[in-house]
Design a protein around this motif. Structure first.
Motif, PDB file in Angstrom:
ATOM      1  N   ARG A 118     -22.311   4.310   5.493  1.00  0.00           N
ATOM      2  CA  ARG A 118     -23.365   3.439   4.978  1.00  0.00           C
ATOM      3  C   ARG A 118     -23.559   3.700   3.484  1.00  0.00           C
ATOM      4  O   ARG A 118     -23.264   4.755   2.970  1.00  0.00           O
ATOM      5  CB  ARG A 118     -24.668   3.686   5.721  1.00  0.00           C
ATOM      6  N   ASN A 119     -24.107   2.639   2.837  1.00  0.00           N
ATOM      7  CA  ASN A 119     -24.466   2.730   1.420  1.00  0.00           C
ATOM      8  C   ASN A 119     -23.280   3.195   0.575  1.00  0.00           C
ATOM      9  O   ASN A 119     -23.393   4.102  -0.250  1.00  0.00           O
ATOM     10  CB  ASN A 119     -25.654   3.676   1.219  1.00  0.00           C
ATOM     11  N   LEU A 120     -22.135   2.552   0.801  1.00  0.00           N
ATOM     12  CA  LEU A 120     -20.942   2.901   0.022  1.00  0.00           C
ATOM     13  C   LEU A 120     -21.013   2.258  -1.351  1.00  0.00           C
ATOM     14  O   LEU A 120     -21.388   1.078  -1.482  1.00  0.00           O
ATOM     15  CB  LEU A 120     -19.676   2.436   0.754  1.00  0.00           C
ATOM     16  N   GLY A 121     -20.638   3.011  -2.349  1.00  0.00           N
ATOM     17  CA  GLY A 121     -20.602   2.471  -3.699  1.00  0.00           C
ATOM     18  C   GLY A 121     -19.371   1.618  -3.930  1.00  0.00           C
ATOM     19  O   GLY A 121     -18.335   1.785  -3.295  1.00  0.00           O
ATOM     20  N   GLN A 122     -19.466   0.673  -4.861  1.00  0.00           N
ATOM     21  CA  GLN A 122     -18.335  -0.167  -5.198  1.00  0.00           C
ATOM     22  C   GLN A 122     -17.297   0.626  -6.004  1.00  0.00           C
ATOM     23  O   GLN A 122     -17.637   1.574  -6.715  1.00  0.00           O
ATOM     24  CB  GLN A 122     -18.801  -1.388  -6.005  1.00  0.00           C
ATOM     25  N   VAL A 123     -16.052   0.212  -5.883  1.00  0.00           N
ATOM     26  CA  VAL A 123     -14.978   0.824  -6.658  1.00  0.00           C
ATOM     27  C   VAL A 123     -14.248  -0.277  -7.408  1.00  0.00           C
ATOM     28  O   VAL A 123     -14.316  -1.469  -7.047  1.00  0.00           O
ATOM     29  CB  VAL A 123     -13.984   1.582  -5.742  1.00  0.00           C
ATOM     30  N   ARG A 124     -13.557   0.121  -8.464  1.00  0.00           N
ATOM     31  CA  ARG A 124     -12.795  -0.834  -9.273  1.00  0.00           C
ATOM     32  C   ARG A 124     -11.322  -0.505  -9.130  1.00  0.00           C
ATOM     33  O   ARG A 124     -10.851   0.530  -9.607  1.00  0.00           O
ATOM     34  CB  ARG A 124     -13.216  -0.765 -10.739  1.00  0.00           C
ATOM     35  N   ALA A 125     -10.591  -1.390  -8.453  1.00  0.00           N
ATOM     36  CA  ALA A 125      -9.179  -1.146  -8.190  1.00  0.00           C
ATOM     37  C   ALA A 125      -8.488  -2.471  -7.941  1.00  0.00           C
ATOM     38  O   ALA A 125      -9.128  -3.511  -7.751  1.00  0.00           O
ATOM     39  CB  ALA A 125      -9.008  -0.213  -6.991  1.00  0.00           C
ATOM     40  N   ASP A 126      -7.167  -2.422  -7.951  1.00  0.00           N
ATOM     41  CA  ASP A 126      -6.351  -3.590  -7.627  1.00  0.00           C
ATOM     42  C   ASP A 126      -6.299  -3.715  -6.112  1.00  0.00           C
ATOM     43  O   ASP A 126      -5.761  -2.830  -5.437  1.00  0.00           O
ATOM     44  CB  ASP A 126      -4.948  -3.418  -8.209  1.00  0.00           C
ATOM     45  N   PRO A 127      -6.855  -4.768  -5.538  1.00  0.00           N
ATOM     46  CA  PRO A 127      -6.895  -4.861  -4.070  1.00  0.00           C
ATOM     47  C   PRO A 127      -5.501  -4.889  -3.454  1.00  0.00           C
ATOM     48  O   PRO A 127      -5.277  -4.298  -2.391  1.00  0.00           O
ATOM     49  CB  PRO A 127      -7.666  -6.157  -3.805  1.00  0.00           C
ATOM     50  N   GLY A 128      -4.555  -5.567  -4.108  1.00  0.00           N
ATOM     51  CA  GLY A 128      -3.198  -5.602  -3.566  1.00  0.00           C
ATOM     52  C   GLY A 128      -2.560  -4.228  -3.526  1.00  0.00           C
ATOM     53  O   GLY A 128      -1.929  -3.847  -2.526  1.00  0.00           O
ATOM     54  N   GLN A 129      -2.714  -3.475  -4.599  1.00  0.00           N
ATOM     55  CA  GLN A 129      -2.147  -2.127  -4.629  1.00  0.00           C
ATOM     56  C   GLN A 129      -2.882  -1.194  -3.674  1.00  0.00           C
ATOM     57  O   GLN A 129      -2.278  -0.301  -3.066  1.00  0.00           O
ATOM     58  CB  GLN A 129      -2.197  -1.574  -6.059  1.00  0.00           C
ATOM     59  N   LEU A 130      -4.183  -1.371  -3.525  1.00  0.00           N
ATOM     60  CA  LEU A 130      -4.942  -0.549  -2.585  1.00  0.00           C
ATOM     61  C   LEU A 130      -4.506  -0.832  -1.148  1.00  0.00           C
ATOM     62  O   LEU A 130      -4.419   0.087  -0.320  1.00  0.00           O
ATOM     63  CB  LEU A 130      -6.436  -0.812  -2.757  1.00  0.00           C
ATOM     64  N   GLU A 131      -4.204  -2.092  -0.855  1.00  0.00           N
ATOM     65  CA  GLU A 131      -3.670  -2.418   0.471  1.00  0.00           C
ATOM     66  C   GLU A 131      -2.321  -1.738   0.683  1.00  0.00           C
ATOM     67  O   GLU A 131      -2.021  -1.251   1.781  1.00  0.00           O
ATOM     68  CB  GLU A 131      -3.533  -3.940   0.602  1.00  0.00           C
ATOM     69  N   GLN A 132      -1.500  -1.696  -0.359  1.00  0.00           N
ATOM     70  CA  GLN A 132      -0.203  -1.023  -0.236  1.00  0.00           C
ATOM     71  C   GLN A 132      -0.379   0.462   0.054  1.00  0.00           C
ATOM     72  O   GLN A 132       0.372   1.062   0.836  1.00  0.00           O
ATOM     73  CB  GLN A 132       0.612  -1.206  -1.520  1.00  0.00           C
ATOM     74  N   VAL A 133      -1.382   1.088  -0.565  1.00  0.00           N
ATOM     75  CA  VAL A 133      -1.663   2.507  -0.306  1.00  0.00           C
ATOM     76  C   VAL A 133      -1.989   2.727   1.174  1.00  0.00           C
ATOM     77  O   VAL A 133      -1.439   3.622   1.832  1.00  0.00           O
ATOM     78  CB  VAL A 133      -2.821   2.983  -1.197  1.00  0.00           C
ATOM     79  N   ILE A 134      -2.876   1.881   1.718  1.00  0.00           N
ATOM     80  CA  ILE A 134      -3.298   2.068   3.106  1.00  0.00           C
ATOM     81  C   ILE A 134      -2.131   1.812   4.058  1.00  0.00           C
ATOM     82  O   ILE A 134      -1.920   2.546   5.037  1.00  0.00           O
ATOM     83  CB  ILE A 134      -4.477   1.138   3.420  1.00  0.00           C
ATOM     84  N   VAL A 135      -1.328   0.782   3.772  1.00  0.00           N
ATOM     85  CA  VAL A 135      -0.194   0.468   4.641  1.00  0.00           C
ATOM     86  C   VAL A 135       0.827   1.596   4.627  1.00  0.00           C
ATOM     87  O   VAL A 135       1.360   1.995   5.665  1.00  0.00           O
ATOM     88  CB  VAL A 135       0.443  -0.870   4.215  1.00  0.00           C
ATOM     89  N   ASN A 136       1.132   2.136   3.433  1.00  0.00           N
ATOM     90  CA  ASN A 136       2.098   3.241   3.349  1.00  0.00           C
ATOM     91  C   ASN A 136       1.631   4.455   4.146  1.00  0.00           C
ATOM     92  O   ASN A 136       2.424   5.095   4.865  1.00  0.00           O
ATOM     93  CB  ASN A 136       2.320   3.633   1.892  1.00  0.00           C
ATOM     94  N   LEU A 137       0.342   4.798   4.037  1.00  0.00           N
ATOM     95  CA  LEU A 137      -0.182   5.930   4.786  1.00  0.00           C
ATOM     96  C   LEU A 137      -0.146   5.655   6.287  1.00  0.00           C
ATOM     97  O   LEU A 137       0.139   6.552   7.096  1.00  0.00           O
ATOM     98  CB  LEU A 137      -1.605   6.249   4.336  1.00  0.00           C
ATOM     99  N   ALA A 138      -0.421   4.416   6.683  1.00  0.00           N
ATOM    100  CA  ALA A 138      -0.404   4.084   8.103  1.00  0.00           C
ATOM    101  C   ALA A 138       1.017   4.149   8.670  1.00  0.00           C
ATOM    102  O   ALA A 138       1.230   4.634   9.788  1.00  0.00           O
ATOM    103  CB  ALA A 138      -0.997   2.691   8.316  1.00  0.00           C
ATOM    104  N   VAL A 139       1.998   3.688   7.902  1.00  0.00           N
ATOM    105  CA  VAL A 139       3.383   3.735   8.373  1.00  0.00           C
ATOM    106  C   VAL A 139       3.847   5.184   8.518  1.00  0.00           C
ATOM    107  O   VAL A 139       4.516   5.543   9.503  1.00  0.00           O
ATOM    108  CB  VAL A 139       4.294   2.951   7.410  1.00  0.00           C
ATOM    109  N   ASN A 140       3.512   6.035   7.557  1.00  0.00           N
ATOM    110  CA  ASN A 140       3.870   7.449   7.674  1.00  0.00           C
ATOM    111  C   ASN A 140       3.210   8.090   8.896  1.00  0.00           C
ATOM    112  O   ASN A 140       3.828   8.915   9.589  1.00  0.00           O
ATOM    113  CB  ASN A 140       3.463   8.200   6.407  1.00  0.00           C
ATOM    114  N   ALA A 141       1.961   7.730   9.154  1.00  0.00           N
ATOM    115  CA  ALA A 141       1.267   8.279  10.317  1.00  0.00           C
ATOM    116  C   ALA A 141       1.934   7.818  11.609  1.00  0.00           C
ATOM    117  O   ALA A 141       2.075   8.594  12.563  1.00  0.00           O
ATOM    118  CB  ALA A 141      -0.199   7.866  10.287  1.00  0.00           C
ATOM    119  N   ARG A 142       2.353   6.554  11.652  1.00  0.00           N
ATOM    120  CA  ARG A 142       3.036   6.049  12.850  1.00  0.00           C
ATOM    121  C   ARG A 142       4.337   6.820  13.113  1.00  0.00           C
ATOM    122  O   ARG A 142       4.634   7.200  14.253  1.00  0.00           O
ATOM    123  CB  ARG A 142       3.334   4.566  12.674  1.00  0.00           C
ATOM    124  N   ASP A 143       5.104   7.078  12.050  1.00  0.00           N
ATOM    125  CA  ASP A 143       6.360   7.808  12.225  1.00  0.00           C
ATOM    126  C   ASP A 143       6.126   9.254  12.640  1.00  0.00           C
ATOM    127  O   ASP A 143       7.013   9.876  13.242  1.00  0.00           O
ATOM    128  CB  ASP A 143       7.153   7.779  10.917  1.00  0.00           C
TER     129      ASP A 143
END
Length: 802
Positions: free
Chosen positions: A521-546
């Motif tokens: 709750r009450n998370l602060g906003q961040v300033r980032a590239d949404p496309g690149q941030l999605e790539q970060v999450i996907v890469n971490l998820a793929v590594n976790a799956r493997d």
């Protein structure tokens, strides 16, 4: 000294001859009496007696003559043997068939006083029985050997050889086994000049055999222990008085004598009875209880200090160590340590023991020695050793610093430096690669303008273009790792980004892995590239799956971290500020501790060959760092791995919050007019860009470098006729780069619009280029993207002019 036997006494053989003579005479007399009784003739009986006695005497004389010749030959053989074996370092003895000692050399007499005949040498531990068995074997087989005879002079080996003209003698040879030579050399040292030098240094030396009898000693020992310099045969224990408890003194010097410190050095391998070297020093410190009290105070002081300190005595035995020393050495709780060498690995034991002895006996000085600890052998540490005086028994002060935290920081700095160097290399490679891809993609676009869908060449060109775009994606990964990628940051909420890609993540994970998403709750906003941030999450998820081949749970969680919580973390890397954290945790196989520090390195992967490029986590690292965030990894083999990303909370700033991107114009609006000066040092890129801009209706002038472009601009300024409407230039060029060219051009044409082309990040270039009214076009670009950028730059000029 016992002398060798040249021969044995002969009185026994003379007595035997008389006994034989008396026996013959008695036999003749008895026979004569018998004849007298039977015949009754005295004359006949007397004649028989005389003839019998004469014949017996003749036979006896002949036998004695032959025996004398044999004895002479035997005496000659013994004399020759005595000359041959007299100076041998081995103990040699010769016995006959009846076991009598015929001959022995000088060494045999020294080793076995009283000259007993083998096998009766009074050797304990069944030694004589073993010698007797060797003798029986030698009489039977001609030769026998026995080893490991324990004597006061060390362990001996013996051989028995049957010899002689009639093979009726045994030659016994006894020699010292391993360590025996050391005994002789040590004895010569103690009794010779070496013993005198030890005495001059205040050290007494003595050698005792296995039975505790004094064998040799230097002059100082004899004078102190006996009051004279004659050794004699003494039991070593009788020379000392230990009635004072732990204090040992010479009995001859009385109760007021200076106590002694005794060091025992075995001169054999310790099996059975072996000689021992005794080194003695005066131990005046035993009479100074005040020194002991001072030592207690010193130990109490050392126990309170945060530094790792220990005290050791002269022979290296540790007397005291504080808790900081135990922690620095990594000692398990309750683990005993007797010597400093017990703290280090096997390879460093000798060096540590030698250093302790050297500093204990030398002057008051200190030094460091690099060692690897037994319980922390991963890296070398510095062990400081210093000579100590006036601390009672303590002679050496040891210092060991707990540098585990310092080592961790050094490893982190080294890792960051290595990542920076590899990032710079990756950025340079990506820049050059982008130039090549720009030419390939541009030529494909130009060829597609001459072909229509359905033609055979059209599909091939499209395939080339698609593969080029895939290669462009790889360069973006390299630029992301090197933190030189062009990002389009926006102010956003992390839960919104996760919700956009949650369905994609579920498809990537498959049916065996369960996805759990939690938001704080009450998370602060961040300033980032949404496309690149999605790539970060996907890469971490793929590594976790493997990492979860048999299934498991992937947990994606967001939560806020206040500055106070960061301060309590006491991190040397994470600055104190408010953060919004993103945690990606799995229940997989985990990462070994020795590999955890390498996971962000480019091209490093723990996957099988062909199942990973090694750029996934390095790309994640680069995107997070370029976005101003921090990423940490924690893993336990068999439990799982957790990645935590800290992004700083964004505070509203109109200068940083970019407006939404404008709508793209229609294709028909790309045509334009005007003169464009194109400056590019890469011929292939320059050729593509020239053709693309010419097809859009522009007049294009080209230059291969900044100097050529400056000459063109100077010529136009001098003529006062045709002008340049747009300058399109590469940023990085040899001799004169793009920004320098633009500064000279603005002096002649102040309102000249600029379009920079570069394979580096736009934000990085904007920070390094102090110029206004400058547009950027990232490489690789297509023909359409170049036309759009040129149109927008010329449109900005018109807007500024109006």
């Amino acid at each position: 000294m016992a002398t060798a036997f040249p021969f044995l006494p002969v009185q026994a053989s003379e007595r035997g001859d008389r006994a034989i003579l008396l026996g013959v005479a008695g036999l003749g007399l008895g026979t004569a009496l018998l004849l007298l009784w039977l015949l009754g003739d005295v004359l006949a009986a007397g004649v028989f007696l005389l003839v019998f006695l004469a014949a017996g005497g003749l036979i006896l004389l002949l036998g004695r003559h032959r025996s004398g010749l044999a004895d002479a030959a035997t005496m000659g053989d013994i004399g020759l043997l005595n000359a041959a074996i007299g100076d041998s370092s081995e103990a040699v003895a010769i016995t006959d068939r009846s076991g009598r000692l015929i001959c022995a050399n000088r060494t045999f007499g020294e080793w076995f006083p009283g000259l007993p005949a083998p096998p009766g040498l009074a050797i304990g531990d069944h030694g004589d029985d073993r010698l007797a068995g060797a003798g029986r074997s030698a009489w039977r087989d001609g030769w026998a050997e026995v080893e490991g005879l324990a004597t006061g002079r060390g362990r001996l080996s013996a051989t028995a050889l049957r010899a002689g003209t009639a093979q009726d003698h045994l030659v016994w040879r006894l020699r010292r086994m391993r360590g025996g030579q050391l005994v002789d050399e040590t004895r010569r040292l103690v009794e010779g000049e070496g013993g005198q030098r030890l005495g001059a240094a205040g050290m007494m030396a003595a050698i005792a055999d296995g039975g505790g009898r004094l064998v040799a000693a230097n002059r100082v020992f004899l004078q102190r222990a006996l009051g004279n310099e004659e050794a004699g045969i003494h039991a070593l224990a009788d020379l000392f008085d230990d009635s004072g408890g732990d204090v040992i003194r010479f009995r001859h010097e009385g109760d007021e004598a200076t106590p002694l410190r005794v060091v025992q050095v075995p001169l054999d391998d310790g099996v059975g009875e072996s000689p021992t070297l005794f080194l003695l020093l005066d131990d005046a410190g035993a009479l100074r209880p005040a020194a002991d009290a001072a030592s207690d105070h010193v130990e109490a002081l050392l126990a309170m200090l945060p530094l790792g300190l220990a005290l050791a005595e002269r022979d290296g035995r540790i007397l005291f160590m504080n808790d900081a020393f135990r922690r620095a050495a990594g000692l398990p709780q309750g683990q005993p340590v007797l010597y400093p060498s017990d703290l280090v690995v096997k390879e460093d034991k000798a060096a540590v023991a030698d250093a302790v002895r050297r500093f204990a006996a030398g002057q008051r000085m200190s030094g460091d020695i690099a060692v690897r600890l037994r319980y922390r052998a991963d890296e070398a540490v510095a062990l400081t050793i210093a000579g100590a005086r006036g601390l009672g028994e303590a002679a050496v002060l040891l210092s060991l610093k707990d540098n585990s935290e310092e080592s961790r920081l050094k490893n982190q700095v080294a890792q960051a430096t290595k990542m920076q160097a590899v990032g710079q290399l990756a950025g340079g490679v990506a820049h050059d690669f982008n130039n090549i891809l720009t030419a390939i993609i541009g030529h494909c676009d130009l060829m597609l303008l001459r072909h229509r869908p359905g033609e055979s060449d059209y599909d091939d060109i499209q395939q080339i273009r698609q593969n080029s775009n895939r290669a462009a994606g790889l360069t973006r990964q390299l630029l992301a790792f090197s933190r030189q990628q062009t990002l389009r940051p926006q102010v956003l909420q992390l839960p919104d980004v996760i919700s956009e890609i949650s369905n994609l993540i579920k498809r990537l994970l498959g049916e065996r892995v369960r996805l759990v998403v939690k938001h704080g709750r009450n998370l602060g906003q961040v300033r980032a590239d949404p496309g690149q941030l999605e790539q970060v999450i996907v890469n971490l998820a793929v590594n976790a799956r493997d990492a979860m081949p048999d299934g498991g749970t992937l947990t994606v969680q967001t939560y806020g971290v206040t500055a106070a919580e960061v301060r309590r973390l006491n991190s040397d890397i994470l600055p104190v500020a408010d953060y919004t954290a993103l945690s990606v945790s799995d229940t997989g196989t985990g990462i070994p501790a020795e590999l955890l520090g390498k996971i962000f390195e480019p091209f490093f992967t723990t996957k099988e060959v062909g199942k990973g490029t090694g750029l996934g986590l390095s790309t994640v690292y680069g995107i997070v760092k370029q976005s101003g965030g921090f990423i940490f990894a924690d893993s336990k083999p068999g439990v799982g791995t957790s990645f935590v990303i800290y992004l700083p909370v964004h505070r509203a700033d109109p200068m940083l919050d970019a407006p939404p991107p404008p709508k793209k114009p229609r294709q028909g609006e790309l045509w334009g007019t005007g003169t464009i000066l194109l400056v590019e040092d890469e011929d292939m890129v320059r050729a593509v860009a020239e053709r693309a801009l010419t097809r859009q209706g522009y007049k294009v002038l080209t230059a291969a470098n900044g100097e050529e472009a400056l000459e063109v601009l100077q010529g136009m300024a001098a003529d006062g006729g045709e002008t340049i409407d747009l300058l399109v230039s590469d940023v990085v060029m040899p001799t004169m780069d793009g920004p320098t060219l633009v500064r000279h051009a603005r002096e002649m044409f102040p309102r000249l619009p600029i379009l920079f082309m570069s394979g580096y990040a736009e934000e990085q270039l904007r920070r390094s280029i102090d110029l206004d009214r400058v547009a950027f076009l990232a490489k690789p670009f297509s023909v359409q993207q170049l036309a759009e950028a040129a149109r927008d730059a010329l449109g900005a000029k018109g807007t500024a002019a109006s």
